[in-house]
Design a protein around this motif. Structure first.
Motif, PDB file in Angstrom:
ATOM      1  N   VAL A 380      -4.166  31.289  78.955  1.00 47.46           N
ATOM      2  CA  VAL A 380      -4.154  29.850  79.474  1.00 47.46           C
ATOM      3  C   VAL A 380      -2.713  29.611  78.853  1.00 47.46           C
ATOM      4  CG1 VAL A 380      -5.021  27.460  79.648  1.00 47.46           C
ATOM      5  CG2 VAL A 380      -6.462  29.437  79.636  1.00 47.46           C
ATOM      6  N   PRO A 381      -1.739  29.112  79.570  1.00 46.66           N
ATOM      7  CA  PRO A 381      -0.488  28.411  78.836  1.00 46.66           C
ATOM      8  C   PRO A 381      -0.855  27.283  78.496  1.00 46.66           C
ATOM      9  CG  PRO A 381      -0.444  28.355  81.159  1.00 46.66           C
ATOM     10  CD  PRO A 381      -1.761  28.840  81.000  1.00 46.66           C
ATOM     11  N   GLU A 382       0.479  26.742  77.471  1.00 44.63           N
ATOM     12  CA  GLU A 382       0.654  25.683  76.838  1.00 44.63           C
ATOM     13  C   GLU A 382       0.315  24.370  77.901  1.00 44.63           C
ATOM     14  OE1 GLU A 382       3.274  25.213  73.008  1.00 44.63           O
ATOM     15  OE2 GLU A 382       3.710  26.961  74.480  1.00 44.63           O
ATOM     16  N   ALA A 390      -1.281  27.167  73.793  1.00 45.73           N
ATOM     17  CA  ALA A 390      -1.790  28.184  74.652  1.00 45.73           C
ATOM     18  C   ALA A 390      -2.757  28.986  74.105  1.00 45.73           C
ATOM     19  CB  ALA A 390      -0.484  29.210  75.154  1.00 45.73           C
ATOM     20  N   ARG A 391      -3.647  29.854  74.946  1.00 46.87           N
ATOM     21  CA  ARG A 391      -4.732  30.498  74.380  1.00 46.87           C
ATOM     22  C   ARG A 391      -5.028  31.934  74.923  1.00 46.87           C
ATOM     23  NH1 ARG A 391      -8.505  27.110  76.765  1.00 46.87           N
ATOM     24  NH2 ARG A 391     -10.215  28.368  77.628  1.00 46.87           N
ATOM     25  N   ASN A 407      -5.553  30.866  69.456  1.00 46.82           N
ATOM     26  CA  ASN A 407      -4.554  29.811  69.831  1.00 46.82           C
ATOM     27  C   ASN A 407      -2.926  30.343  69.652  1.00 46.82           C
ATOM     28  OD1 ASN A 407      -6.415  28.310  70.914  1.00 46.82           O
ATOM     29  ND2 ASN A 407      -6.747  27.048  69.163  1.00 46.82           N
ATOM     30  N   ASP A 413       5.740  33.269  77.644  1.00 49.98           N
ATOM     31  CA  ASP A 413       4.660  34.269  78.597  1.00 49.98           C
ATOM     32  C   ASP A 413       3.879  34.983  77.839  1.00 49.98           C
ATOM     33  OD1 ASP A 413       3.714  35.213  81.045  1.00 49.98           O
ATOM     34  OD2 ASP A 413       5.229  36.543  81.275  1.00 49.98           O
ATOM     35  N   CYS A 414       2.740  35.596  78.393  1.00 54.52           N
ATOM     36  CA  CYS A 414       1.909  36.450  77.858  1.00 54.52           C
ATOM     37  C   CYS A 414       1.556  37.602  78.733  1.00 54.52           C
ATOM     38  CB  CYS A 414       0.527  35.871  77.422  1.00 54.52           C
ATOM     39  SG  CYS A 414       0.367  35.189  75.957  1.00 54.52           S
TER      40      CYS A 414
END
Lengths: 719, 326
Positions: A380-382, A390-391, A407, A413-414
């Motif tokens: 989940v982005p910020e 984000a987490r 967190n 991006d991830c």
């Protein structure tokens, strides 16, 4: 296509009619306007619509039943009402609404026909207005016109289905029992699709099956290699068998674009997207999930492309494929898709949502399954301009319990990378620098199988290095990263276990300045190919990670794809038709020796046939590895035999070719001599062509360039 | 040895020809002047001025006295090799392409391209011993095959004419009557335009190169397909060593499709194959455009290549070359 009369037929007809063709100026013949004698002009083809849309002819007509029966006076009113209802859904053709009238009573018969422009509209209208309540007594019953016929054929009496005697099926995994333990692969070039054995000992492929126009767009092996799937306009099909390839099952799905197997190859997902009739609407998307063996549709999903295009990076068609991602390893228990703020997880027993509801996750961007366990990793982005971090979290299915959460701050991006056994998860995190102008990258490493899932943070020595590629060693504990900004980036290897401490990640080595932009681990681990595709023109480096040494460097010029065979013994590098030149593939041994190369124009695909996982327990495998010498003796002897035979055959072949050539030469010599005299005659008796026969005469030519006379004064009386 | 670079043409090369003694090399290019060079050191000896279009092909008589050239200016010309003087001009209604002297140099075959509604044609001309008696009359004209005829040569004892061109079929014609005697098989033959054709030293067999990325070796009398050499680039030019069992294929990506990224992408090497085993032996790099012309010195000790890049490269073989074993 219209038949075109051949010139011969025309001649025959002319002679029958007594016309002298030579007196007829064919160009002066003018056909009466509007008459083409059934001969199509070339540009008419272009205007022709795709005729398959109208296959069957009446696919765009629906029958609406249970209408009120009205007398003539109310006819127009009723027609107006129906038209109003149905023109909302699609464009009704001109004169496309027809309500029959009973000739005796002059009343309507209580049904009407509606013809739409496209079958898709008709289908939509049927779906939307079936069971539509016009009033209390009139509930519409809507059917496709094509279906009526089908329904009429249903016998009134129920007959018990015949039980067919059991016929044992073919052994679909026969290819695994190959005596020489070879692997198969499929290639597609031009219109041909071919399945071949990789006969590395004989340095050439051995054909298994070949077929032209086998598929309309691509082929795909099922994940365990049992089936080969082909894609057609009408749907998908799977092929397989003991010795050859027979069609095992068909899956009807008009205009199917993409297909995807579940990892245990129990289910097949097919996807198609359809042009909307109204250009303002989005594409309609149809997804079917079939049971591979029975061919039954287990569940279908329909909707607009928007609904399926959430998260991830949307492709051209609007969805990211695969839409459904399969989880829970080879049992095919769960599949999931991402939606707006939700992740919908289905289970395959009933093909419904687990607990009948999706998992709600605000703003979820991406998710992925562990390859072996029913664990979901999601990102989940910020949110709220950095107020909410984000987490990345891990969720157990079916309990939907959160196993671990991390967190992360100022994330851009991830990306998630699972190790193939599901032991580790690497999350590549791109973070903004303080100025927010650039990003840098770090890794969060999760140890899934350990208690409480410890997380370790890994940052590269040079934090600003761009990450070009990342890859886990299959079934192993190591991973490789290509990083750096320069045209010759560095490659680093890390291990999740250091020698002293099994719980810490440690760097093994860094290779500086490599021409590589992609990593290809052997499926058996230990070996890796550092490949420079595209911009690097196909540089290949075969690297042994155990010894940390380069085994070989090679080049397959312009290579676009690299694929290891499922056993890790051979590698195929191919140049597919993205370039015009050099199309074809090379087969290499794992240590970088080129075994053979095949050139094929218009080369599209190279796919090794996957193998199901081994039945050997890890202990057993280890034992074999320990006693490898004992086992390999037998194979070495075989290899030797083959190579002896090969060189024998090779010698034979060469001898044969030489002898054949010798025969030609002698024949030519004979003819040449026979014709010698005649040739001399042609040359006015000048001696024959043999160089030896001419006489070399040395001719000295002196050329007088210039003559000038000059009077030189000579003084005698000097003394 | 280092190749000798011969820069004399301003446009892509089209054809190369050695005289019988192997001391002169004639080159044709899309600029309008065929050129003659010393085949040993690559010095330019002279040019033949007079054509007004690309020159596609040439042939030199056995005694190295006369040169015939075929040009896109719709003419074929006879030249005095020594002085460079024009001896005669054969005028046609369409561009001339291939030219070849018959054994004895009393006849020449000239092909013309399809042009403005005219079909392609093969013309046989009588060549007079004394240029002043030369006439432009055709002994024989053959019409029939579709598309351009890229090469036409004489068969043994001038009894046949072998032609090949755009329709990918090799044909043998009777040179007396103009009757079609043999045609290559569509199945086993070339699949795309045949770009080049060269005879062996003793005229017993010939080699054709085609855009279908292969070259094929045929018996000249029976038109039996003997060998096929497969490569990975379109073949524009072929040559056979008169000394060893080697064939050379030249070609490369079409000039209009040549990428600007890497010279290797175009495959502009001249590739050597073993004539009997049909296996690749090696390659000679150097051109930076497709190779359009190849020729072997009759002594087999050197060969030259002409490229789209406008250069002629003259290669004298190293001693090792003569001991290649595979």
């Amino acid at each position: 296509m219209a038949e075109v009369a051949s010139m011969e037929e025309i001649r025959a007809t002319a002679s029958r009619l007594g016309i002298d063709l030579s007196e007829v100026d064919l160009d002066s013949i003018r056909l009466p306007p509007g008459e083409d004698l059934g001969i199509k002009s070339d540009d008419e083809d272009l205007n022709e619509d795709d005729p398959l849309e109208f296959d069957g002819g009446f696919g765009n007509i629906i029958v609406v039943d249970n209408l009120p029966v009205v007398p003539k006076e109310k006819f127009e009113k009723l027609e107006g009402v129906i038209r109003k209802i149905y023109s909302q859904i699609g464009v009704i053709k001109e004169d496309g609404l027809w309500m029959p009238i009973d000739p005796s009573s002059h009343k309507t018969l209580g049904y009407c026909f509606i013809e739409y422009n496209t079958p898709q509209e008709a289908e939509l209208a049927r779906e939307k207005t079936h069971n539509y309540k016009l009033d209390r007594f009139h509930i519409f019953a809507v059917n496709m016109f094509d279906d009526i016929e089908k329904f009429l054929k249903v016998p009134d009496e129920w007959a018990p289905p015949e039980t067919k005697p059991y016929t044992p099926g073919e052994n679909l995994q026969k290819w695994l029992t190959d005596e020489k333990a070879r692997d198969q692969f499929v290639i597609r070039s031009g219109s041909d699709t071919e399945v071949l054995w990789n006969d590395a000992r004989h340095l050439k492929p051995e054909p298994v099956y070949k077929r032209s126009f086998w598929t309309e767009s691509f082929v795909q092996w099922s994940p365990l290699g049992t089936y080969l799937a082909t894609v057609h306009r009408q749907g998908a099909a799977v092929w397989g068998g003991a010795t050859t390839f027979n069609r095992l099952m068909r899956y009807a799905h008009p205009q199917v674009k993409l297909i995807d197997f579940s990892p245990g190859e129990n289910f097949l997902v097919t996807y198609s997207s359809h042009e909307p009739s109204n250009p303002r609407d989005t594409h309609r998307v149809v997804l079917n999930i079939f049971d591979v063996r029975t061919g039954k549709v287990m569940r279908d999903f329909k909707g607009s492309a928007d609904e399926f295009a959430v998260g991830g990076t949307g492709g051209v068609t609007g969805v990211s494929w695969p839409v459904f991602r399969w989880g829970g390893g080879k049992d095919d228990n769960y599949f999931a898709r991402i939606g707006k703020n939700v992740i919908s997880v289905y289970e395959t027993e009933t093909f419904t949502l687990i607990d009948r509801k999706s998992i709600k996750v605000e703003n979820v961007m991406d998710f992925s399954w562990s390859p072996t366990d029913p664990i979901l990793a999601l990102f989940v982005p910020e949110l709220g301009g950095g107020n909410q971090p984000a987490r990345v979290s891990l969720i157990q299915i079916p309990s939907k319990e959160e196993l671990r959460q991390k967190n992360l701050f100022s994330v851009s991006d991830c990306k998630m990378y699972w190790q193939s056994n599901g032991d580790y998860l690497a999350v590549k995190v791109d973070r903004y620098t303080k100025t927010k102008k650039s990003t840098y990258t770090g890794f969060e490493l999760f140890r899934i199988k350990e208690r409480d899932i410890p997380i370790e943070v890994l940052e590269l020595e040079n934090k600003n290095d761009k990450i070009i590629a990342f890859a886990w060693e299959p079934k192993g504990h190591r991973f490789a990263v290509i990083h750096g900004d320069s045209p010759r980036p560095d490659i680093s290897f890390y291990s999740m276990r250091s020698t002293s401490n099994t719980g810490r990640v440690s760097k093994l080595t860094t290779l500086k300045g490599k021409q590589a932009n992609a990593l290809y681990w052997s499926p058996a681990g230990r070996f890796i190919i550092l490949a420079g595709l595209k911009g690097f023109n196909g540089q290949l480096e075969f690297f042994n990670v155990d010894e940390l040494e380069t085994m070989a460097t090679a080049e397959h010029f312009m290579a676009t794809d690299i694929e290891w065979d499922p056993t890790g013994r051979y590698v195929a590098t191919s140049v597919t038709s993205v370039h015009e030149m050099e199309n074809g593939f090379n087969i290499w041994s794992f240590h970088g020796k080129l075994l053979y190369r095949i050139l094929k124009d218009h080369f599209f695909q190279f796919l090794w046939r996957p193998r199901p996982p081994s039945f050997l327990s890890p202990e057993k495998e280890e034992e074999i590895a320990k006693n490898l010498k004992k086992y390999s003796k037998k194979y070495e002897a075989e290899d030797q035999d083959v190579s002896l035979l090969l060189s024998e055959q090779d010698r034979e072949k060469r001898k044969m070719l030489k002898e054949e050539w010798e025969r030609w030469i002698n024949e030519w010599k004979r003819l040449h001599e026979e014709e010698n005299l005649e040739r001399q005659k042609l040359r006015d008796g000048e001696a024959s062509d043999e160089e030896e026969e001419y006489e070399a005469k040395e001719v000295e030519v002196e050329e007088l360039l210039d003559v000038s006379e000059e009077v030189l004064s000579f003084d005698f009386g000097q003394e | 040895m280092r190749p000798i670079l011969m820069k004399g043409h301003e446009r892509p090369l089209t054809f190369l020809k050695y005289n019988r003694d192997g001391d002169l090399l004639f080159s044709c290019a899309k600029d309008h002047t065929p050129t003659v060079w010393f085949a040993d050191n690559g010095e330019r000896l002279g040019t033949y001025r007079g054509h007004n279009g690309a020159v596609w092909c040439c042939d030199v008589s056995r005694d190295s006295m006369m040169l015939i050239t075929g040009s896109a200016d719709q003419s074929a010309k006879l030249w005095n090799v020594q002085t460079g003087a024009q001896l005669f001009t054969f005028n046609f209604d369409s561009p001339a392409r291939a030219v070849d002297f018959a054994v004895g140099d009393k006849l020449a075959v000239i092909t013309t391209d399809p042009f403005m509604g005219l079909p392609s044609a093969i013309h046989v001309k009588h060549i007079a011993r004394d240029p002043s008696e030369q006439t432009g009359e055709s002994v024989l004209t053959i019409k029939g095959p579709q598309g351009r005829i890229n090469r036409a040569v004489w068969g043994p004892l001038n009894k046949t004419i072998i032609s090949a061109g755009e329709d990918a079929v090799v044909r043998i014609w009777d040179s007396e009557t103009g009757k079609l005697l043999k045609e290559s098989d569509k199945e086993t033959g070339h699949k795309k335009t045949i770009t080049s054709l060269t005879k062996s030293a003793d005229s017993s067999h010939f080699l054709t190169g085609s855009l279908d990325k292969s070259a094929k070796l045929w018996d000249i009398r029976s038109l039996t397909l003997i060998k096929t050499y497969v490569t990975e680039r379109p073949v524009n030019a072929v040559a056979m060593s008169p000394l060893l069992d080697h064939v050379v294929l030249g070609g490369g990506q079409d000039a209009s499709a040549v990428t600007t990224t890497d010279h290797r992408a175009g495959k502009f090497e001249a590739k050597f194959f073993d004539k009997v085993l049909q296996e690749e032996i090696g390659g000679v790099k150097g051109h930076f455009g497709p190779i359009n012309a190849l020729a072997f010195n009759p002594d087999g000790k050197s060969f030259s290549s002409g490229g789209e890049d406008g250069y002629v490269r003259l290669h004298h073989f190293d001693p090792d070359y003569f001991h290649i074993k595979i």
